[in-house]
Structure formats: C-alpha cells, structure tokens
Write a protein that holds these residues in place. Structure first.
Motif, PDB file in Angstrom:
ATOM      1  N   ASN A  28       0.810  -1.206   0.000  1.00  0.00           N
ATOM      2  CA  ASN A  28       0.000   0.000   0.000  1.00  0.00           C
ATOM      3  C   ASN A  28       0.852   1.270   0.000  1.00  0.00           C
ATOM      4  O   ASN A  28       0.349   2.355  -0.265  1.00  0.00           O
ATOM      5  N   ARG A  29       2.128   1.112   0.313  1.00  0.00           N
ATOM      6  CA  ARG A  29       3.046   2.261   0.331  1.00  0.00           C
ATOM      7  C   ARG A  29       3.669   2.484  -1.039  1.00  0.00           C
ATOM      8  O   ARG A  29       3.836   3.620  -1.473  1.00  0.00           O
ATOM      9  N   PHE A  30       4.018   1.392  -1.694  1.00  0.00           N
ATOM     10  CA  PHE A  30       4.579   1.472  -3.043  1.00  0.00           C
ATOM     11  C   PHE A  30       3.492   1.109  -4.042  1.00  0.00           C
ATOM     12  O   PHE A  30       2.895   0.042  -3.965  1.00  0.00           O
ATOM     13  N   ARG A  31       3.268   1.994  -4.983  1.00  0.00           N
ATOM     14  CA  ARG A  31       2.185   1.790  -5.945  1.00  0.00           C
ATOM     15  C   ARG A  31       2.407   0.545  -6.798  1.00  0.00           C
ATOM     16  O   ARG A  31       1.474  -0.148  -7.182  1.00  0.00           O
ATOM     17  N   ASN A  32       3.675   0.251  -7.071  1.00  0.00           N
ATOM     18  CA  ASN A  32       4.000  -0.841  -7.989  1.00  0.00           C
ATOM     19  C   ASN A  32       5.131  -1.675  -7.393  1.00  0.00           C
ATOM     20  O   ASN A  32       6.289  -1.513  -7.745  1.00  0.00           O
ATOM     21  N   LEU A  33       4.790  -2.560  -6.464  1.00  0.00           N
ATOM     22  CA  LEU A  33       5.777  -3.373  -5.755  1.00  0.00           C
ATOM     23  C   LEU A  33       6.074  -4.658  -6.528  1.00  0.00           C
ATOM     24  O   LEU A  33       5.186  -5.245  -7.147  1.00  0.00           O
ATOM     25  N   GLY A  34       7.329  -5.094  -6.494  1.00  0.00           N
ATOM     26  CA  GLY A  34       7.713  -6.366  -7.102  1.00  0.00           C
ATOM     27  C   GLY A  34       8.333  -7.280  -6.057  1.00  0.00           C
ATOM     28  O   GLY A  34       8.816  -6.818  -5.021  1.00  0.00           O
ATOM     29  N   PHE A  55       0.694  -9.056  -7.911  1.00  0.00           N
ATOM     30  CA  PHE A  55       1.648  -8.053  -8.368  1.00  0.00           C
ATOM     31  C   PHE A  55       1.842  -8.094  -9.884  1.00  0.00           C
ATOM     32  O   PHE A  55       2.767  -7.487 -10.413  1.00  0.00           O
ATOM     33  N   ASN A  56       0.986  -8.841 -10.562  1.00  0.00           N
ATOM     34  CA  ASN A  56       1.066  -8.935 -12.021  1.00  0.00           C
ATOM     35  C   ASN A  56       2.445  -9.386 -12.480  1.00  0.00           C
ATOM     36  O   ASN A  56       3.062  -8.776 -13.359  1.00  0.00           O
ATOM     37  N   GLN A  57       2.920 -10.463 -11.861  1.00  0.00           N
ATOM     38  CA  GLN A  57       4.216 -11.036 -12.226  1.00  0.00           C
ATOM     39  C   GLN A  57       4.030 -12.494 -12.624  1.00  0.00           C
ATOM     40  O   GLN A  57       3.249 -13.227 -12.007  1.00  0.00           O
ATOM     41  N   SER A  58       4.780 -12.913 -13.628  1.00  0.00           N
ATOM     42  CA  SER A  58       4.784 -14.319 -14.002  1.00  0.00           C
ATOM     43  C   SER A  58       5.673 -15.095 -13.031  1.00  0.00           C
ATOM     44  O   SER A  58       6.485 -14.516 -12.312  1.00  0.00           O
ATOM     45  N   ILE A  59       5.501 -16.413 -13.027  1.00  0.00           N
ATOM     46  CA  ILE A  59       6.361 -17.262 -12.198  1.00  0.00           C
ATOM     47  C   ILE A  59       7.827 -17.078 -12.579  1.00  0.00           C
ATOM     48  O   ILE A  59       8.710 -17.058 -11.715  1.00  0.00           O
ATOM     49  N   ALA A  60       8.082 -16.904 -13.869  1.00  0.00           N
ATOM     50  CA  ALA A  60       9.470 -16.724 -14.335  1.00  0.00           C
ATOM     51  C   ALA A  60      10.053 -15.400 -13.850  1.00  0.00           C
ATOM     52  O   ALA A  60      11.263 -15.299 -13.644  1.00  0.00           O
ATOM     53  N   GLU A  61       9.216 -14.379 -13.665  1.00  0.00           N
ATOM     54  CA  GLU A  61       9.707 -13.110 -13.130  1.00  0.00           C
ATOM     55  C   GLU A  61      10.006 -13.227 -11.640  1.00  0.00           C
ATOM     56  O   GLU A  61      10.955 -12.635 -11.143  1.00  0.00           O
ATOM     57  N   ILE A  62       9.169 -13.998 -10.936  1.00  0.00           N
ATOM     58  CA  ILE A  62       9.408 -14.187  -9.503  1.00  0.00           C
ATOM     59  C   ILE A  62      10.662 -15.022  -9.297  1.00  0.00           C
ATOM     60  O   ILE A  62      11.512 -14.697  -8.465  1.00  0.00           O
ATOM     61  N   THR A  63      10.790 -16.107 -10.057  1.00  0.00           N
ATOM     62  CA  THR A  63      11.933 -17.010  -9.912  1.00  0.00           C
ATOM     63  C   THR A  63      12.513 -17.344 -11.281  1.00  0.00           C
ATOM     64  O   THR A  63      12.013 -18.239 -11.972  1.00  0.00           O
ATOM     65  N   PRO A  64      13.561 -16.629 -11.711  1.00  0.00           N
ATOM     66  CA  PRO A  64      14.152 -16.872 -13.037  1.00  0.00           C
ATOM     67  C   PRO A  64      14.800 -18.244 -13.192  1.00  0.00           C
ATOM     68  O   PRO A  64      14.832 -18.800 -14.288  1.00  0.00           O
ATOM     69  N   ALA A 210       1.354  -7.715   8.075  1.00  0.00           N
ATOM     70  CA  ALA A 210       1.569  -6.294   7.826  1.00  0.00           C
ATOM     71  C   ALA A 210       1.687  -5.525   9.131  1.00  0.00           C
ATOM     72  O   ALA A 210       2.509  -4.602   9.258  1.00  0.00           O
ATOM     73  N   GLN A 211       0.877  -5.887  10.112  1.00  0.00           N
ATOM     74  CA  GLN A 211       0.955  -5.239  11.426  1.00  0.00           C
ATOM     75  C   GLN A 211       2.314  -5.470  12.074  1.00  0.00           C
ATOM     76  O   GLN A 211       2.893  -4.561  12.687  1.00  0.00           O
ATOM     77  N   ALA A 212       2.828  -6.687  11.928  1.00  0.00           N
ATOM     78  CA  ALA A 212       4.139  -7.005  12.497  1.00  0.00           C
ATOM     79  C   ALA A 212       5.241  -6.225  11.798  1.00  0.00           C
ATOM     80  O   ALA A 212       6.178  -5.726  12.438  1.00  0.00           O
ATOM     81  N   ALA A 213       5.152  -6.086  10.479  1.00  0.00           N
ATOM     82  CA  ALA A 213       6.148  -5.315   9.733  1.00  0.00           C
ATOM     83  C   ALA A 213       6.094  -3.845  10.125  1.00  0.00           C
ATOM     84  O   ALA A 213       7.132  -3.180  10.238  1.00  0.00           O
ATOM     85  N   ALA A 214       4.882  -3.333  10.362  1.00  0.00           N
ATOM     86  CA  ALA A 214       4.723  -1.924  10.748  1.00  0.00           C
ATOM     87  C   ALA A 214       5.380  -1.633  12.087  1.00  0.00           C
ATOM     88  O   ALA A 214       5.784  -0.492  12.352  1.00  0.00           O
ATOM     89  N   ALA A 215       5.491  -2.664  12.934  1.00  0.00           N
ATOM     90  CA  ALA A 215       6.094  -2.486  14.257  1.00  0.00           C
ATOM     91  C   ALA A 215       7.621  -2.495  14.212  1.00  0.00           C
ATOM     92  O   ALA A 215       8.275  -2.166  15.201  1.00  0.00           O
ATOM     93  N   LEU A 216       8.215  -2.894  13.089  1.00  0.00           N
ATOM     94  CA  LEU A 216       9.670  -2.892  12.947  1.00  0.00           C
ATOM     95  C   LEU A 216      10.167  -1.465  12.739  1.00  0.00           C
ATOM     96  O   LEU A 216       9.453  -0.605  12.213  1.00  0.00           O
ATOM     97  N   ASP A 217      11.394  -1.221  13.121  1.00  0.00           N
ATOM     98  CA  ASP A 217      11.984   0.107  12.971  1.00  0.00           C
ATOM     99  C   ASP A 217      12.573   0.224  11.569  1.00  0.00           C
ATOM    100  O   ASP A 217      13.801   0.293  11.373  1.00  0.00           O
ATOM    101  N   LEU A 218      11.682   0.283  10.580  1.00  0.00           N
ATOM    102  CA  LEU A 218      12.119   0.270   9.190  1.00  0.00           C
ATOM    103  C   LEU A 218      12.779   1.577   8.754  1.00  0.00           C
ATOM    104  O   LEU A 218      13.478   1.607   7.740  1.00  0.00           O
ATOM    105  N   ASP A 219      12.568   2.650   9.512  1.00  0.00           N
ATOM    106  CA  ASP A 219      13.232   3.917   9.169  1.00  0.00           C
ATOM    107  C   ASP A 219      14.749   3.788   9.232  1.00  0.00           C
ATOM    108  O   ASP A 219      15.467   4.531   8.549  1.00  0.00           O
TER     109      ASP A 219
END
Length: 224
Positions: A28-34, A55-64, A210-219
């Motif tokens: 939700n923070r990045f409009r186009n996440l991969g 994320f509109n990715q093929s399997i080959a894009e996720i894992t080449p 997502a809640q757990a990630a939000a609690a990390l000090d990502l800054d």
C-alpha cells in the motif's frame, strides 16, 4: 536503491515470513511493488508469493532459475545437468527494478549458502550492491550465528542495513530477551536490530503480517 535483499543466518531462519510481512505492509506504500526469489530448488516460495499477492508477475519473473530437487543450487543443477546462469537472474532483477517502484528479493538459504560452486549469497549481494537485511531466528546459538554472519557480510562488503529477529515458534518476551538480547547483538555486531517478528500460526495472514512489519523500525534502513 529501490531493492532490498532479505537473507538469513541459515535455512528456516524466517526469510519468507519477513519478505511476506514487508510485501503485505509495503504493497500500500509502493504503488507498484515487485517480489523476487532469484533461485529456487523445490516447491516453495514462488508458489506462495504467486498465491498471496497480485503483483502482475509471471512465475518466471518471480523465480528466473528453478530446479526440481530441494537442494543447494549447485547440487540441484548438477542433478539436472544444467548450469546456473546468473546472467538470467541479473537481467530479470534489472527489468523488475526498472519497471517497479520497489523490489523485495528473498535470498536462498543463509548469507553463506552457495549460489554456484564459486559464489555464495553474500558474494552475490555484494557484487550486485543490494542493501540487505539479515533474519536471525530466536533460538539457542542465535547470537553466535548473528555475529558470524555479520562478519561474513563485512568480509564480502555486503551493505547490511539491519537485523530482524524472528520467532520460529511461540516465545515469551523473556525467552526472546534471553536467547536473542537485542542490545547485546547490536553491541557485538554494530548493526541495528530493527525488531522481532512474533510466531505466526498462520503465515499467510497478511493483515497480521503487515501489522508485524509496521512495528519494525524500518526507518533505520532508510527505504523510501
């Protein structure tokens, strides 16, 4: 830099949990996440990411690069009489970074895990200049594992941005403090501990992840 590598001290450290949590939080923070798992041996993460995220990715894009046997890539590749062509992985990563606002890259195994017969995950992270977060599981021996992996990161000049602790089983706050005391790990490694992920009975619950990630000090890793 619009990419972050998630690696661990070893297999089953919690790389997938952290990668999924960050993707759930940052989608939700990045409009186009991969999202990317550069090399996979056996069924696992690429299937999970494809199932959980649109994320509109093929399997080959996720894992080449994919190998059938759930073994270290050089061994799995040898069983199939194939070479590990890292140029394919590099091109896919560059294409994703050019077309996406941000790319989460989950490494295989730990920093010292072999990618080829000559390169480890640490070598690849350094050569490709990928900012990296290290996942350390909350268990006996975690402090030594953290120190050893940070030493390897420094030796290979990996841009290590932080450490995330991960509960691979239910742990009390006292157990977390006893097994992986953040202040001691920071003192020994001089790398910031960004926080601790709890144990997830359902590792596909994106809201809780997502809640757990939000609690990390990502800054502290300065990702925009």
């Amino acid at each position: 830099m619009n990419a972050l590598l998630v690696t661990g001290t070893d297999t089953e450290a919690g790389k997938t949990v952290l990668t999924t949590a960050l993707a759930a939080y940052w989608r939700n923070r990045f409009r186009n996440l991969g999202i990317m798992k550069p090399i996979q041996s056996g069924v696992g993460d690429r299937e999970l990411y494809s199932q959980l995220f649109s994320f509109n990715q093929s399997i080959a894009e996720i894992t080449p690069l994919y190998f059938e046997a759930p073994l270290a890539p050089p061994i799995a590749a040898a069983k199939e009489n194939r070479d590990i062509d890292l140029a394919i992985v590099w091109r896919t990563l560059q294409q994703l970074r050019a077309s996406r606002d941000f790319v989460l890259v989950e490494a295989l195994g730990g920093l010292g895990s072999p990618v080829t017969s000559e390169f480890t995950v640490a070598d690849l992270a350094a050569e490709w200049r990928l900012p990296t977060v290290l996942v350390v599981p909350v268990r006996l021996g975690a402090i030594a594992a953290a120190v050893a992996n940070v030493a390897l990161a420094r030796q290979t000049r990996v841009l290590l941005k932080g450490i995330v602790l991960n509960c691979t089983q239910a742990r009390s706050p006292q157990e977390i403090e006893d097994l992986t005391p953040p202040e001691l790990i920071q003192s020994l490694t001089n790398i910031p501990v960004l926080g601790c992920l709890p144990f997830f009975a359902d590792p596909t619950d994106l809201e809780k992840l997502a809640q757990a990630a939000a609690a990390l000090d990502l800054d502290l890793i300065k990702m925009t």
